[in-house]
Write an enzyme that holds these catalytic residues in place. Sequence first.
Site, short mmCIF file in Angstrom:
data_model
loop_
_atom_site.label_atom_id
_atom_site.label_comp_id
_atom_site.label_asym_id
_atom_site.label_seq_id
_atom_site.Cartn_x
_atom_site.Cartn_y
_atom_site.Cartn_z
NE ARG A 1 76.63 85.43 96.39
CZ ARG A 1 75.56 85.85 97.04
NH1 ARG A 1 74.36 85.35 96.75
NH2 ARG A 1 75.66 86.75 97.99
CD GLU B 1 82.60 90.29 95.14
OE1 GLU B 1 81.47 90.81 95.13
OE2 GLU B 1 83.30 90.20 96.17
CE LYS C 1 81.11 95.99 98.01
NZ LYS C 1 79.90 95.42 98.62
CG ASP D 1 78.59 94.43 95.70
OD1 ASP D 1 79.77 94.03 95.81
OD2 ASP D 1 78.03 95.19 96.50
CG ASP E 1 85.48 91.33 99.55
OD1 ASP E 1 85.02 90.67 100.50
OD2 ASP E 1 84.91 91.41 98.45
CE LYS F 1 84.58 88.09 98.41
NZ LYS F 1 83.28 88.67 98.83
CG ASP G 1 83.39 93.64 96.32
OD1 ASP G 1 83.06 93.94 95.16
OD2 ASP G 1 82.61 93.08 97.14
N1 BES Z 1 82.41 91.64 100.08
C1 BES Z 1 81.02 91.84 100.12
C2 BES Z 1 80.42 91.49 101.49
C3 BES Z 1 80.65 92.47 102.57
C4 BES Z 1 80.00 93.69 102.57
C5 BES Z 1 81.44 92.15 103.64
C6 BES Z 1 80.19 94.57 103.61
C7 BES Z 1 81.63 93.02 104.68
C8 BES Z 1 81.00 94.24 104.67
C9 BES Z 1 80.32 91.00 99.08
O1 BES Z 1 81.01 90.77 97.92
C10 BES Z 1 79.06 91.68 98.72
O2 BES Z 1 79.15 92.74 98.17
N2 BES Z 1 77.93 91.10 99.05
C11 BES Z 1 76.67 91.69 98.79
C12 BES Z 1 75.74 90.62 98.31
C13 BES Z 1 74.44 91.14 97.78
C14 BES Z 1 74.70 91.87 96.48
C15 BES Z 1 73.52 89.98 97.56
C16 BES Z 1 76.18 92.32 100.10
O3 BES Z 1 76.41 91.75 101.16
O4 BES Z 1 75.61 93.39 100.03
ZN ZN Z 2 83.05 90.89 98.06
MN MN Z 3 80.69 92.35 96.50
#
Ligand code: BES
Ligand code: ZN
Ligand code: MN
Length: 495
Positions: A353, A351, A279, A349, A290, A267, A272
């Site tokens: 996947r 994204e 966010k 967010d 990210d 990834k 992000d």
């Molecule tokens: N890159 C983030 C995951 C992440 C967040 C990694 C904080 C490390 C620290 C990912 O793209 C994301 O935003 N995931 C969301 C998914 C949710 C919207 C289902 C998350 O983890 O909040």
């Molecule tokens: Zn992300």
């Molecule tokens: Mn995200």
Amino acid sequence: MDHALKGGKPENVRTDCLILPVGPERELGATAKRLDALTDGRIERALARDDLGRGLGRTLLLTDPAELRAPRLLLVQVGKPPLDAAGFRKLVRNAAAAVITTGAQDATLCLDDVDVKDHDPSWCAAEAVIQAAEEAYRFHDYLSEPGETLKVNLRRFNLHQSAAARAGIDRAIKEAGAIADGVAMARTLGNLPGNVCHPSYLAAEARKLGQGAKQLSVRVLEEKQMKSLGMGAFLSVTAGTEQPAKLIVMEYRGGAQKAKPLVLVGKGITFDTGGISLKAGAGMDEMKFDMCGAASVFGTMKAVLGMELPLNVVALVAAAENMPSGSASRPGDIVRTMSGQTVEILNTDAEGRLVLCDALTYVERYKPEAVVDIATLTGACVVALGHHASGLFSNDDALADALLAAGERSGDRAWRLPLWEDYQQQLRSNFADMANVGGREAGSVTAACFLSRFARNFQWAHIDVAGSAWLTGAKKGATGRPVRLLVEWLKSRTG
Ligand code: BES
Ligand code: ZN
Ligand code: MN
């Protein structure tokens, strides 16, 4: 950093700093005894005065030890036996840290008296090389004045072994140097800010890796090509940014012509923001990390090249930036993936996947032996496992076990989480084949469940490195994980 294996009498080693492991109490090993005798009992006296302390990894610097070629002798405490792998790593880290505070450009760790539980001298030498390099790693390209605490004079970290055990150590040291370089590359790519390290930057890095390495060919798919491939999910993520997305393909041919490749998919979200599902502001800078999954794929390929592993490896990096704008994807948008399955984007967010699912479909063309994706995928993984273990998911028990074992051996551990059918229903959508989020519960599992729908045609594992790929707080910075796990796994596949 350079590394070499030295032999002969320890007192004759030409080095700026000879590092001598001693302890646990006051019984010295053969080599320490010898050096103690030559230095008129300085080592014994220092121990008797308790200047070294008893704790594993404590260090004491003796300067100008008479009768030694080295101007510095650094004692490092081995601690109570048995010394295990984790203890040895700490010992080397502390010794390297102590050397780095001096002006020494060259240090040599004496391995004669070292006995690590379940590990041979080759392992010790290799591990020492990697730990010393990690300790000496710095990222200060953007500082006008690096300052004293960041300065590293150390350029060579050598090993000394006087006994017959030298066979194989040379090779182990070379391999370790390649692994250390791979880890450093992953850390630097991770640490680079989003305004520098964008998808085009990553594409250029891939081309650089390919230059001069004839076993590695590099191709970069542009948005136009992704569009004709039908990568609607991937493209939905990049819709809001000015930065063109890139699907980077690196093909390493070190194995037999007909051997099916092992495939890595990283990834590579270079920043992000969350997109329209923006966010919160606090700590958002860390979303430059990210792309650490992609960084680990780069680092692993660098190590594979350096080690010339006899394998075929295909590495993909799905690189894009996730930004909000008038052209960005909206919550509720429905996209068609390359697989034909449709996705309702309930949260922009989620994204990672979306870029990964199309990359996974793309790799079917390689008829892979196994596919491993690496992603900073979910905040929920940080909640579940903290920063000690990466989250591992797999549709194949043997593959999962091999990856877990590689993590244990390299000290870059992962922990398996379930991919049970029971969780799949959380992805139900009223309007498309699936939603891109599965609600609050088991967020890492439902993210992996989403990916599993695009990995039905091969053995596949997913490593969520959201908690392990970087550290926050005072030590903020990329760790280079899980390069060591991946290299160890690839090595195990060379038979
Ligand atoms: N890159 C983030 C995951 C992440 C967040 C990694 C904080 C490390 C620290 C990912 O793209 C994301 O935003 N995931 C969301 C998914 C949710 C919207 C289902 C998350 O983890 O909040
Ligand atoms: Zn992300
Ligand atoms: Mn995200």
